[in-house]
Write a protein that holds these residues in place. Sequence first.
Motif, PDB file in Angstrom:
ATOM      1  N   VAL A 143     -62.247  18.251-107.343  1.00 37.01           N
ATOM      2  CA  VAL A 143     -62.843  17.088-107.993  1.00 37.01           C
ATOM      3  C   VAL A 143     -62.976  17.301-109.494  1.00 37.01           C
ATOM      4  N   SER A 144     -62.935  16.210-110.226  1.00 36.06           N
ATOM      5  CA  SER A 144     -63.177  16.221-111.675  1.00 36.06           C
ATOM      6  C   SER A 144     -64.610  15.767-111.908  1.00 36.06           C
ATOM      7  N   PRO A 145     -65.121  15.914-113.146  1.00 37.93           N
ATOM      8  CA  PRO A 145     -66.484  15.428-113.437  1.00 37.93           C
ATOM      9  C   PRO A 145     -66.654  13.942-113.114  1.00 37.93           C
ATOM     10  N   GLU A 146     -65.605  13.135-113.385  1.00 39.49           N
ATOM     11  CA  GLU A 146     -65.698  11.702-113.085  1.00 39.49           C
ATOM     12  C   GLU A 146     -65.811  11.465-111.583  1.00 39.49           C
ATOM     13  N   HIS A 147     -65.076  12.255-110.789  1.00 38.12           N
ATOM     14  CA  HIS A 147     -65.151  12.116-109.332  1.00 38.12           C
ATOM     15  C   HIS A 147     -66.563  12.412-108.844  1.00 38.12           C
ATOM     16  N   LYS A 148     -67.175  13.457-109.398  1.00 41.28           N
ATOM     17  CA  LYS A 148     -68.523  13.837-108.969  1.00 41.28           C
ATOM     18  C   LYS A 148     -69.510  12.709-109.205  1.00 41.28           C
ATOM     19  N   VAL A 149     -69.384  12.068-110.361  1.00 43.75           N
ATOM     20  CA  VAL A 149     -70.290  10.962-110.687  1.00 43.75           C
ATOM     21  C   VAL A 149     -70.100   9.818-109.692  1.00 43.75           C
ATOM     22  N   LYS A 150     -68.843   9.518-109.357  1.00 43.63           N
ATOM     23  CA  LYS A 150     -68.571   8.430-108.399  1.00 43.63           C
ATOM     24  C   LYS A 150     -69.149   8.770-107.028  1.00 43.63           C
ATOM     25  N   ILE A 151     -69.014  10.018-106.621  1.00 40.77           N
ATOM     26  CA  ILE A 151     -69.546  10.447-105.315  1.00 40.77           C
ATOM     27  C   ILE A 151     -71.056  10.250-105.269  1.00 40.77           C
ATOM     28  N   VAL A 152     -71.749  10.721-106.312  1.00 41.45           N
ATOM     29  CA  VAL A 152     -73.210  10.602-106.358  1.00 41.45           C
ATOM     30  C   VAL A 152     -73.633   9.137-106.375  1.00 41.45           C
ATOM     31  N   LYS A 153     -72.951   8.341-107.183  1.00 40.71           N
ATOM     32  CA  LYS A 153     -73.298   6.914-107.269  1.00 40.71           C
ATOM     33  C   LYS A 153     -73.067   6.196-105.941  1.00 40.71           C
ATOM     34  N   THR A 154     -71.982   6.545-105.240  1.00 43.55           N
ATOM     35  CA  THR A 154     -71.700   5.923-103.945  1.00 43.55           C
ATOM     36  C   THR A 154     -72.779   6.272-102.931  1.00 43.55           C
ATOM     37  N   LEU A 155     -73.196   7.535-102.923  1.00 45.83           N
ATOM     38  CA  LEU A 155     -74.262   7.956-102.016  1.00 45.83           C
ATOM     39  C   LEU A 155     -75.565   7.218-102.318  1.00 45.83           C
ATOM     40  N   LYS A 156     -75.848   7.031-103.602  1.00 44.20           N
ATOM     41  CA  LYS A 156     -77.073   6.319-103.993  1.00 44.20           C
ATOM     42  C   LYS A 156     -77.014   4.845-103.590  1.00 44.20           C
ATOM     43  N   LYS A 157     -75.816   4.247-103.671  1.00 44.19           N
ATOM     44  CA  LYS A 157     -75.669   2.840-103.274  1.00 44.19           C
ATOM     45  C   LYS A 157     -75.987   2.639-101.801  1.00 44.19           C
ATOM     46  N   ALA A 197     -65.081   3.415 -99.908  1.00 41.34           N
ATOM     47  CA  ALA A 197     -65.819   4.636-100.252  1.00 41.34           C
ATOM     48  C   ALA A 197     -67.181   4.648 -99.554  1.00 41.34           C
ATOM     49  N   GLU A 198     -67.860   3.506 -99.567  1.00 38.99           N
ATOM     50  CA  GLU A 198     -69.173   3.422 -98.913  1.00 38.99           C
ATOM     51  C   GLU A 198     -69.053   3.556 -97.398  1.00 38.99           C
ATOM     52  N   ASP A 199     -67.946   3.037 -96.825  1.00 37.77           N
ATOM     53  CA  ASP A 199     -67.747   3.150 -95.381  1.00 37.77           C
ATOM     54  C   ASP A 199     -67.497   4.592 -94.950  1.00 37.77           C
ATOM     55  N   LYS A 200     -66.740   5.338 -95.749  1.00 36.43           N
ATOM     56  CA  LYS A 200     -66.313   6.671 -95.344  1.00 36.43           C
ATOM     57  C   LYS A 200     -67.283   7.787 -95.735  1.00 36.43           C
ATOM     58  N   ILE A 201     -68.117   7.538 -96.733  1.00 35.93           N
ATOM     59  CA  ILE A 201     -68.870   8.654 -97.325  1.00 35.93           C
ATOM     60  C   ILE A 201     -69.892   9.270 -96.367  1.00 35.93           C
ATOM     61  N   ASP A 202     -70.368   8.512 -95.385  1.00 36.76           N
ATOM     62  CA  ASP A 202     -71.336   9.067 -94.433  1.00 36.76           C
ATOM     63  C   ASP A 202     -70.705  10.146 -93.556  1.00 36.76           C
ATOM     64  N   HIS A 203     -69.387  10.069 -93.367  1.00 32.46           N
ATOM     65  CA  HIS A 203     -68.694  11.058 -92.522  1.00 32.46           C
ATOM     66  C   HIS A 203     -68.276  12.294 -93.315  1.00 32.46           C
ATOM     67  N   LEU A 204     -68.092  12.136 -94.608  1.00 29.00           N
ATOM     68  CA  LEU A 204     -67.554  13.221 -95.429  1.00 29.00           C
ATOM     69  C   LEU A 204     -68.614  14.265 -95.757  1.00 29.00           C
ATOM     70  N   ARG A 205     -68.199  15.538 -95.762  1.00 26.78           N
ATOM     71  CA  ARG A 205     -69.118  16.642 -96.068  1.00 26.78           C
ATOM     72  C   ARG A 205     -68.613  17.536 -97.209  1.00 26.78           C
ATOM     73  N   VAL A 206     -67.305  17.498 -97.468  1.00 24.06           N
ATOM     74  CA  VAL A 206     -66.724  18.365 -98.494  1.00 24.06           C
ATOM     75  C   VAL A 206     -65.777  17.547 -99.378  1.00 24.06           C
ATOM     76  N   PHE A 207     -65.966  17.671-100.698  1.00 21.06           N
ATOM     77  CA  PHE A 207     -65.081  17.034-101.673  1.00 21.06           C
ATOM     78  C   PHE A 207     -64.436  18.157-102.501  1.00 21.06           C
ATOM     79  N   ALA A 208     -63.112  18.290-102.405  1.00 19.53           N
ATOM     80  CA  ALA A 208     -62.409  19.395-103.065  1.00 19.53           C
ATOM     81  C   ALA A 208     -61.556  18.882-104.223  1.00 19.53           C
TER      82      ALA A 208
END
Length: 873
Positions: free
Chosen positions: A587-601, A574-585
Amino acid sequence: MWFEKSSNEIIKEFNTDRINGLSSREALIRKDKYGPNKLAGKKKKSVLRLLFEQINDVLIYILLAAAVISALLGEVSDAVIIVIVVILNAVIGLIQESRAERALESLKKLSFPKALVKRDGSIQEIASEEVVIGDIVILEAGKYVPCDLRLIETANLKIEESALTGESVPSEKYAENVLEGENISLGDQQNMAFMSTMVTYGRGVGVAVATGMNTEIGKIAKMLDEDEKNLTPLQVKLAQLGKALGFAVLIICVLMFGVAVIQKRDLFEMFLTAISLAVAAVPEGLPAMVTIVLAVGVQRMIKKNAIVRKLPAIETLGSVNIICSDKTGTLTQNKMTVTKFYADGILNDISGLDVKNKVHSALVKDMMLCNDATYSADSKTGDPTEIALLELGAKFDLYKEDENKLHPRANEIPFDSDRKLMTTLNKFGDKYDIITKGAVDNLIKLCNSIYVNDNIVPLTEELKSKIMDASDSMSKDALRVLAAAFKRVDSTEIEIDSMERGLTFVGLVGMIDPPRENVENSIEECRKSGIRTVMITGDHKNTAFAIAKELGIAKDSSQVILGYEFDKLSEEDAEDKIDHLRVFARVSPEHKVKIVKTLKKKGNIVSMTGDGVNDAPSLKTADIGVAMGITGTDVAKDASDMILTDDNFSTIVEAVKEGRNIYNNIRKSIVFLLSCNIGEIIALFIGIVLGWPSILRPIHLLWVNLITDSLPALALGVDPDDPDIMKEKPRNAKEGLFSGKNGALLIGNGILIGIITLSAFYVGTRIYPNSLMHAQTMSFVVLSVSQLFYTLSIRHSEKSMFQVGIFTNKYLIGAIVLGIILQNIVITVPFLASVFKVFRLTLNDWLFVLLLSIIPLIVNETVKILWNRIVKS
């Protein structure tokens, strides 16, 4: 999972009766077992708890310790001043944050009061709190879903779920759509209805499978309740600074006693001197200065349509380098809008539609007549897709009410999710038109002719191909496509089965939830400023990518990922790929939290914007959560740090500008205060090491720190905005307050101020060898006035004070003038002079101290000129 089981399995598992429902006795037993169908409240914080959180800071503790010691040593005035500063800081913060932490209360409001259930063989209306597991619940258009339901009967049922899933159009629901797999998102669970969503069309019956905190809304409530408080970058850095200063105070005190032992000085005298140095090390005005500057920033933000709920949030915006934005209602308008049409053989934007063209006019009017929604300037009700068709007519001064009067409905075949069609029979003069609208794939099979050039001609394979090409073109742009057709008959005496046969094709319309105005420009400005925009939505992948591509968020489909796909990735992947990703479709509330936390990491400072209940957990997890004020739910607002009163994404860019400027202002205020304190420490410490008498008294240091320093520091805190601020990239979150030039500026000016203060004392002892008080007064004035002049050069690290404008900050000029006047009053008014133990200076003394005091200003301005020449060369 409930959606994986058939309705019969659900009925059996929950031991309920499809026809009669539960008995009243059984309902009471289950209520006692599972509890009421409501969300658990969160204990409110008391005023004392909120007050404690305001003063729970290392810097505050150091100040309070200094106040206690000062009082014990008889310096009551020093202690009183320190306590006033602490109280002021706490009260301002308390007022700003007293309305926070109400997210669960707002969630409770979403549990609507009434529900229709089957009890004891009859339909009863009960309070939604009384609904229990296994209840047979009846859904009707306009009703809210009282709990999570597994649907067992549906009739054209559509449910608006955007607040929960983020999907922009109502979801069609089916009773026996049994799904399998753990990656089915909420938006795709078509045989489920979720608590607090709203029925927009049709009717249904469902079995209550989850109530209260066990519902999907309840899970979000738990996430909000359990999420720990995040500290902003400035709070972290100030906490680190407080610890460093506390450690410095201890070191200074130990050194002083070491010097006392070596020099065989009086230990009590050295204790007083150590306290003096401790006071010098701690900038007493810093906590109040930061709080007041942030409070002023809050007021400025209100004028720019942004309400900041928590003071430190405004500076966090200045360091944001990623904005995660919900699509529906944030980047888009949250209303379906017709953007393209196909009629008379031409595919065009809606701006090309001409109601004088009879085919175009027929397309618009047919879409309005075969329509169950209502629309006016004041209100609109019904399915968003049908409302969009009525709004299309309104653009051309065509209104359903007028058309219905001219062409009243005589019969109809309601929309059916299997047929994906709706048909009405409307009177046209002495004849009747059968009008059908729906999915193009289904409708074109029922047509044998087409309306072109005001003529009805046979529908050839070539013409069919053109229609399907137009439909495919719209679909590729993620438009929702509807087709219209008609057939003229002589009377209402027509069999229902034959109404949808032998139709004449009229045209297509394509609609989408369009982007907000100016959002594209704002995203581009963010990009140029080093800020990445990421779209996180519950909508379908194609729809999300189409909007993202139009707005410049994503360039190709490889930058889009589904929520469940991202959730399956390991933390490392997730940390390797997230810099390339721009759109998350999808998604559930849990997914959103994981996305934000990964970006913060990854070391990013993340802002999350949104408006729905589903956005609340991620709003709280982000470094700063931004909610929409108009369309936003109360839950989203109360989980956020900032609310946009105009729901405009562009306001975020203005907030970022304001945040950057405020952070810069706070940083230069801190650099100013600490460089002054370093100057005081250097002057005192070197004087003691050299065996000189104490060159400054504790009350002198307290006066300089609380009065002479604080007013200019506050003025620096409200320095006018730097017009070039958005040309800079976001600062690194790990970057310290004193990184780059700031560290050199801090230490260099501290040494310089310390040296000229020592020089003033040395010259004073030579001119007035028998008056220690006179020499102390000269060093006291130099220390104070040099810091006042120094503020003029610290306003910008590269631009000279003339480029910035000497009089652009009138508060600073006022603070400098007032500081000099107050300093003069202290040494000239007999009562104050006796309290401060100072001597009245002569005219020659004043000329000398003023010449010394202007040295830091001259040195800083000279360094800027030389630095800029080196950089340009």
